[in-house]
Scaffold this motif. Structure first.
Motif: not given
Length: 90
Positions: A34-50
């Motif tokens: 969860v991020f606030g409503e203001d500003g810009e946000a990016t989320v990156e994720s990666s998984r191996e064997n999951l």
């Protein structure tokens, strides 16, 4: 991550990684970002064997997970110098 222009750098950057030889979930985890409503946000994720869908009681082996969140503050919402504890501007 190299930033060509320092003005492009995020204000906040959080990263984490985890690895395990063996991992068993006894219940489906509740995961949210969860991020606030203001500003810009990016989320990156990666998984191996999951897998993205976790089944309770299933054992996963040799897993790796990586998570990175970056955000820029909306300049209209940035605290003043005084609010940041720097005293009044001169």
């Amino acid at each position: 991550m190299p930033w060509e222009d320092p003005r492009d750098r995020p204000d906040v950057e959080i990263g984490a990684w985890a690895s395990a030889e063996e991992l068993t979930f006894h219940q489906v985890p509740e995961v949210r970002t969860v991020f606030g409503e203001d500003g810009e946000a990016t989320v990156e994720s990666s998984r191996e064997n999951l897998p993205s869908e976790i089944a309770p009681g299933t054992t996963h082996r040799r897993i790796r997970a990586h998570y990175r969140a970056v955000s820029r503050v909306d300049p209209r919402q940035a605290p003043s110098e005084e609010e940041r504890g720097g005293g009044p501007a001169r």
